[in-house]
Write a protein that holds these residues in place. Structure first.
Motif, PDB file in Angstrom:
ATOM      1  N   VAL A 120       4.762  42.388  11.233  1.00  0.00           N
ATOM      2  CA  VAL A 120       5.842  41.409  11.371  1.00  0.00           C
ATOM      3  C   VAL A 120       6.589  41.728  12.657  1.00  0.00           C
ATOM      4  N   LEU A 121       6.709  40.746  13.538  1.00  0.00           N
ATOM      5  CA  LEU A 121       7.432  40.897  14.799  1.00  0.00           C
ATOM      6  C   LEU A 121       8.689  40.041  14.745  1.00  0.00           C
ATOM      7  N   VAL A 122       9.839  40.643  15.024  1.00  0.00           N
ATOM      8  CA  VAL A 122      11.113  39.944  14.957  1.00  0.00           C
ATOM      9  C   VAL A 122      11.690  39.823  16.356  1.00  0.00           C
ATOM     10  N   LEU A 123      11.794  38.581  16.844  1.00  0.00           N
ATOM     11  CA  LEU A 123      12.391  38.317  18.153  1.00  0.00           C
ATOM     12  C   LEU A 123      13.887  38.087  17.991  1.00  0.00           C
ATOM     13  N   THR A 124      14.665  38.549  18.949  1.00  0.00           N
ATOM     14  CA  THR A 124      16.100  38.303  18.954  1.00  0.00           C
ATOM     15  C   THR A 124      16.405  37.236  19.993  1.00  0.00           C
ATOM     16  N   GLU A 125      17.064  36.184  19.539  1.00  0.00           N
ATOM     17  CA  GLU A 125      17.377  35.083  20.451  1.00  0.00           C
ATOM     18  C   GLU A 125      18.562  35.451  21.327  1.00  0.00           C
ATOM     19  N   GLU A 126      18.438  35.170  22.608  1.00  0.00           N
ATOM     20  CA  GLU A 126      19.530  35.377  23.548  1.00  0.00           C
ATOM     21  C   GLU A 126      20.170  34.024  23.816  1.00  0.00           C
ATOM     22  N   ARG A 127      21.385  33.843  23.292  1.00  0.00           N
ATOM     23  CA  ARG A 127      22.038  32.533  23.380  1.00  0.00           C
ATOM     24  C   ARG A 127      23.238  32.590  24.323  1.00  0.00           C
ATOM     25  N   GLU A 128      23.427  31.506  25.048  1.00  0.00           N
ATOM     26  CA  GLU A 128      24.537  31.433  25.996  1.00  0.00           C
ATOM     27  C   GLU A 128      25.864  31.549  25.264  1.00  0.00           C
ATOM     28  N   GLY A 129      26.727  32.456  25.740  1.00  0.00           N
ATOM     29  CA  GLY A 129      28.048  32.604  25.154  1.00  0.00           C
ATOM     30  C   GLY A 129      28.103  33.474  23.917  1.00  0.00           C
ATOM     31  N   ILE A 130      26.945  34.001  23.464  1.00  0.00           N
ATOM     32  CA  ILE A 130      26.909  34.837  22.268  1.00  0.00           C
ATOM     33  C   ILE A 130      26.512  36.248  22.666  1.00  0.00           C
ATOM     34  N   ALA A 131      27.334  37.217  22.269  1.00  0.00           N
ATOM     35  CA  ALA A 131      27.069  38.607  22.643  1.00  0.00           C
ATOM     36  C   ALA A 131      25.777  39.094  22.005  1.00  0.00           C
ATOM     37  N   GLY A 132      25.143  40.046  22.702  1.00  0.00           N
ATOM     38  CA  GLY A 132      23.883  40.572  22.190  1.00  0.00           C
ATOM     39  C   GLY A 132      24.028  41.179  20.814  1.00  0.00           C
ATOM     40  N   LEU A 133      25.183  41.824  20.530  1.00  0.00           N
ATOM     41  CA  LEU A 133      25.386  42.453  19.232  1.00  0.00           C
ATOM     42  C   LEU A 133      25.375  41.423  18.114  1.00  0.00           C
ATOM     43  N   CYS A 134      25.918  40.228  18.378  1.00  0.00           N
ATOM     44  CA  CYS A 134      25.913  39.162  17.365  1.00  0.00           C
ATOM     45  C   CYS A 134      24.490  38.660  17.119  1.00  0.00           C
ATOM     46  N   SER A 135      23.722  38.485  18.186  1.00  0.00           N
ATOM     47  CA  SER A 135      22.331  38.059  18.024  1.00  0.00           C
ATOM     48  C   SER A 135      21.533  39.114  17.271  1.00  0.00           C
ATOM     49  N   ASP A 136      21.823  40.389  17.558  1.00  0.00           N
ATOM     50  CA  ASP A 136      21.132  41.470  16.865  1.00  0.00           C
ATOM     51  C   ASP A 136      21.437  41.476  15.378  1.00  0.00           C
ATOM     52  N   SER A 137      22.643  41.031  15.016  1.00  0.00           N
ATOM     53  CA  SER A 137      23.024  41.037  13.608  1.00  0.00           C
ATOM     54  C   SER A 137      22.100  40.153  12.783  1.00  0.00           C
ATOM     55  N   ARG A 138      21.746  38.997  13.316  1.00  0.00           N
ATOM     56  CA  ARG A 138      20.813  38.120  12.618  1.00  0.00           C
ATOM     57  C   ARG A 138      19.445  38.786  12.466  1.00  0.00           C
ATOM     58  N   SER A 139      19.012  39.448  13.520  1.00  0.00           N
ATOM     59  CA  SER A 139      17.722  40.133  13.451  1.00  0.00           C
ATOM     60  C   SER A 139      17.758  41.257  12.420  1.00  0.00           C
ATOM     61  N   MET A 140      18.872  41.981  12.354  1.00  0.00           N
ATOM     62  CA  MET A 140      18.996  43.052  11.379  1.00  0.00           C
ATOM     63  C   MET A 140      18.906  42.512   9.958  1.00  0.00           C
ATOM     64  N   VAL A 141      19.574  41.394   9.699  1.00  0.00           N
ATOM     65  CA  VAL A 141      19.505  40.789   8.367  1.00  0.00           C
ATOM     66  C   VAL A 141      18.062  40.417   8.041  1.00  0.00           C
ATOM     67  N   THR A 142      17.376  39.824   9.011  1.00  0.00           N
ATOM     68  CA  THR A 142      15.968  39.456   8.807  1.00  0.00           C
ATOM     69  C   THR A 142      15.118  40.670   8.479  1.00  0.00           C
ATOM     70  N   MET A 143      15.296  41.737   9.262  1.00  0.00           N
ATOM     71  CA  MET A 143      14.492  42.944   9.039  1.00  0.00           C
ATOM     72  C   MET A 143      14.767  43.564   7.671  1.00  0.00           C
ATOM     73  N   LEU A 144      16.031  43.604   7.264  1.00  0.00           N
ATOM     74  CA  LEU A 144      16.375  44.179   5.967  1.00  0.00           C
ATOM     75  C   LEU A 144      15.787  43.362   4.825  1.00  0.00           C
TER      76      LEU A 144
END
Length: 473
Positions: A294-318
């Motif tokens: 399973v490969l989880v990509l983190t989306e880089e969105r304009e105006g959204i800090a990397g830590l916030c994008s990582d939070s979604r990925s962390m939830v997915t991984m858990l």
């Protein structure tokens, strides 16, 4: 060194190209002759199609600092583009097949510990490459930067020869490629002759088809799909789960980039799924128990800090790991599948242990390290490109059973000898943890060790130890 900043894709592309053109175009001396910069330009791009654009400012009559007319090679070495997303995508695909490779590349690309170095040694001219490999106590030689271009099997030309034939002779002007702690920490010494016999006579079984789940969507997804298709065996499957775009829009986007699955993919069957990766039921609907990785990509969105994008990925991984743990208890699966994660903020890396990810990469850090290495040594770009390319030689992490019998005592010089007999170059190792103090024969267990400091020290090799090599497969 130029880095692409967050913003609209058109703005990013225009900014990078404009700065490169300003640095390389229209530079003329007092006599009106076009000339080149003393150094070189390193630029990060978002789109691989823009690589030729950033060199357009170099005029046809541009001259090197010594006054000679610039060749096509000189122009290519004047501006060095790096497509960061492409590099991270390639690494994630390789890590899904061989977990641990991200740590190898992070170790080498970071400006701490071992790094790539290219250096000319006039005293070694005429020596065989096989002999040179056993003449450096404090470095590992992995290839040659040729003075003149060499032809590849496909007819293309290259100046980099990774793991070349042992009979190749070092020629005047050639540079040797090393991993070492620093540029002044190594020098050639006596030839280290060893008599350790042949490696175990083991023929690795053919690679079985794999089934991979890729969570997320990004621009240039076709590059990552092609990468999976190159690395896996025929009959494999790649499923992509993302909230958006729609399935029809995804296929239309791929088609616009000359990626028509039925025509251009030879090894994988592609499946598209729509779902929210932070909702458990949507993940369960993908049939998580059937995937090898399973490969989880983190989306880089304009105006959204990397830590916030990582939070979604962390939830997915858990969520993914929790479901997989349940499948393991119910004996629906025998082992936990490989999970590879991309993150943007280095602070998130400390939390990945909660999700038991097999490998992770802080994409911004990886790209920054690669750009920094390219800024210090322009040939690093060609080297990195070759290492991430499925054709030719790449980094691999292989079981020690290919090099030593269980319980056999060998020095690293002897492991290198056996690797050379397999037409490979041993770069380092990782010892499995076998006792509470995590030490074996004075060497740390559970740690990645590249370019061992004492290559003559005997180590008792155990079944789960791994050897890091440079090889064709």
């Amino acid at each position: 060194m130029l880095r692409s900043l967050v913003g609209s894709e058109m703005c990013i592309r225009d900014r990078s190209c404009r700065v490169c053109l300003a640095l390389t175009g229209g530079l003329r001396d007092n006599d009106g002759r076009s000339y080149a910069l003393q150094g070189h330009v390193v630029v990060e791009l978002r789109d691989i199609d823009n690589e030729p654009v950033v060199r357009l400012g170099i005029s046809d009559d541009a001259r090197n600092p010594d006054g000679t007319l610039m060749t096509e090679e000189d122009k290519e070495r004047q501006v060095l583009p790096l497509v960061g997303a492409n590099m991270i995508g390639r690494l994630m695909v390789q890590c899904s097949l061989e977990p641990g490779l991200a740590a190898v590349f992070a170790h080498i690309l970071a400006f701490a510990g071992n790094e790539f170095y290219l250096k000319e040694w006039p005293g070694l001219v005429g020596k065989r490459f096989a002999d040179v490999c056993f003449m450096f106590e404090d470095a590992v030689c992995l290839g040659i930067r040729y003075k003149t271009a060499h032809e590849r099997d496909d007819g293309s030309l290259t100046y980099i020869g990774l793991n070349p034939p042992g009979t190749d002779l070092i020629e005047e002007g050639d540079k040797l490629i090393f991993i070492a702690e620093d540029d002044d920490t190594y020098s050639p010494g006596d030839l280290k002759l060893t008599s350790c016999g042949p490696p175990p006579n083991i023929e690795p079984p053919p690679k079985p088809p794999t089934k991979t789940l890729l969570i997320g969507w990004r621009r240039d997804m076709q590059d990552m799909i092609f990468e999976v298709d190159k690395w896996v065996s025929e009959g494999s499957k790649l499923a992509i789960l993302a909230e958006s775009p729609s399935v029809d829009d995804r296929y239309a986007e791929l088609e616009s980039q000359d990626c028509i699955p039925a025509e251009h993919l030879s090894n994988i069957c592609l499946e598209m799924m729509v779902g929210n990766p932070i909702i458990r039921s949507d993940l369960v609907d993908t049939e998580l128990s059937t995937y090898d990785a399973v490969l989880v990509l983190t989306e880089e969105r304009e105006g959204i800090a990397g830590l916030c994008s990582d939070s979604r990925s962390m939830v997915t991984m858990l969520l993914v790991r929790d479901e997989q743990q349940r499948y393991l208890m119910e004996e629906k699966i025998q082992t936990l599948p490989v999970m590879i994660a991309e993150i943007l903020d280095p602070r998130t890396a400390q939390l990945l242990e909660l999700a038991s990810a097999d490998d992770s990469m802080v994409s911004n850090e990886f790209v920054s390290m690669a750009l920094g290495q390219m800024a210090m040594e322009r040939d690093i770009r060609i080297l990195v490109e070759d290492l991430f390319c499925p054709e030719g030689n790449e980094m691999h992490i292989k079981g020690v059973h290919l090099f030593a019998q269980a319980g056999e005592s060998l020095s690293f010089w002897e492991v290198m000898n056996r690797a050379r007999q397999r037409v490979e170059i041993a770069l380092g190792f990782a010892l499995a943890v076998t006792n509470s103090d995590k030490m074996r024969d004075g060497v740390a267990e559970g740690e990645l060790i590249l370019n061992p400091a004492n290559k003559s020290q005997k180590i008792t090799w155990m079944p789960n130890d791994r050897i890091v090599v440079l090889s064709e497969d």
